[in-house]
Write an enzyme that holds these catalytic residues in place. Structure first.
Site, PDB file in Angstrom:
ATOM      1  N   ASP A  91     -11.822 -10.059 -33.694  1.00  0.00           N
ATOM      2  CA  ASP A  91     -11.811 -11.270 -32.144  1.00  0.00           C
ATOM      3  C   ASP A  91     -12.119 -10.484 -31.306  1.00  0.00           C
ATOM      4  O   ASP A  91     -11.815  -9.536 -30.476  1.00  0.00           O
ATOM      5  CB  ASP A  91     -10.351 -12.023 -31.809  1.00  0.00           C
ATOM      6  CG  ASP A  91     -10.303 -12.464 -30.085  1.00  0.00           C
ATOM      7  OD1 ASP A  91     -11.403 -13.071 -30.060  1.00  0.00           O
ATOM      8  OD2 ASP A  91      -8.898 -13.413 -29.971  1.00  0.00           O
ATOM      9  N   TYR A 119     -18.661 -21.833 -18.292  1.00  0.00           N
ATOM     10  CA  TYR A 119     -19.993 -20.963 -19.087  1.00  0.00           C
ATOM     11  C   TYR A 119     -20.848 -20.263 -18.339  1.00  0.00           C
ATOM     12  O   TYR A 119     -20.648 -19.163 -18.733  1.00  0.00           O
ATOM     13  CB  TYR A 119     -20.515 -21.603 -20.403  1.00  0.00           C
ATOM     14  CG  TYR A 119     -21.492 -21.085 -21.103  1.00  0.00           C
ATOM     15  CD1 TYR A 119     -21.315 -20.539 -21.887  1.00  0.00           C
ATOM     16  CD2 TYR A 119     -22.842 -21.306 -19.922  1.00  0.00           C
ATOM     17  CE1 TYR A 119     -21.995 -20.136 -22.962  1.00  0.00           C
ATOM     18  CE2 TYR A 119     -23.848 -20.724 -21.103  1.00  0.00           C
ATOM     19  CZ  TYR A 119     -23.845 -20.345 -22.444  1.00  0.00           C
ATOM     20  OH  TYR A 119     -24.594 -19.303 -23.090  1.00  0.00           O
TER      21      TYR A 119
END
Length: 251
Positions: free
Chosen positions: A60, A153
């Site tokens: 991750d 984003y």
């Protein structure tokens, strides 16, 4: 071969642009540490590489422990890290700020900007010891304009450019080159949900049709740019952001 003998860490290598980068790099002589949060896809990438040296790592990118483990094991196995491609990223499905949950914000920021920072920080240690290295960050056209994503984003991709510039400023004279690639609409597994069941989305199609290229980009086209930036041919390029967007930003 442009990258003969070099060791590259590529995140988000389980599919799409990351897999294309891994294939391009190996085809040009590099050995790849392919990193993805998904075990089976990244193992499939290494199987496709079929070079007998490249390895898969499940990690991750937003986890400091995972990141440091990947870099440490790469150095232990190969003796060095020459190239880092911070490519892993997630979308926010165009979610506006008032609908963005803490969970969504933290996930997007964690992967899209904390990941590149953590991996860059970890990889800089062997690169500075070597006196040479290359970091390539996958940014976006959303690093320049709004509308390519939601609040999380767009914020994360603007931040990627800031990180790219500061790293280039701080480490260029110490032998580490840092640049960014800013893709437009690239047809990958991550963008597939933007299409309808029959493979068409009139809104997306209209936006892409308005670009000079008039089509989706291919992962391989991003990989070609990554290969150039990773190679010695790009030795005089520091802190730059290359749009590979079919002309999306021209208007």
């Amino acid at each position: 071969m442009k990258l003969d003998g070099r060791i590259a860490i590529i995140t988000g290598a389980g599919s799409g642009m990351g897999r294309a980068m891994a294939q391009e790099f190996v085809a040009n002589g590099a050995t790849v540490v392919a990193v993805d949060v998904r075990t089976d896809p990244v193992a499939e990438t290494v199987k496709l590489l079929d070079d007998g040296r490249s390895v898969a790592q499940t990690a991750d990118v937003s986890s400091r422990a995972d990141v440091e483990r990947v870099v440490t094991e790469a150095v232990e196995r190969f003796g060095r890290v020459d190239i880092l491609c911070n490519n892993a990223g997630v979308l926010d499905d165009y979610t506006p700020a008032h609908e963005t949950t803490d969970e969504l914000w933290n996930r997007v920021i964690g992967v899209n900007i904390n990941g590149p920072f953590l991996f860059s920080r970890a990889a800089l240690t062997p690169m500075l010891e070597q006196g040479k290295g290359v970091i390539i960050n996958t940014a976006s056209i959303s690093s320049f304009v709004a509308g390519g994503g939601g609040a999380a984003y767009t914020s994360s991709k603007h931040a990627v450019l800031g990180l790219t510039k500061q790293l280039a400023f701080d480490y260029g004279k110490r032998g580490v080159r840092v640049n960014a690639i800013c893709p437009g609409a690239i047809h990958t597994g991550m963008t597939g949900h933007l299409m309808t069941a029959d493979g068409r989305n009139p809104h997306v199609d209209a936006a892409i049709a308005a670009t000079p290229a008039g089509r989706w980009g291919k992962p391989e086209e991003i990989a070609h740019m990554a290969l150039f930036l990773a190679s010695d041919e790009a030795d005089f390029i520091h802190g730059a952001a290359f749009t590979v967007d079919g002309g999306w930003l021209l208007p």
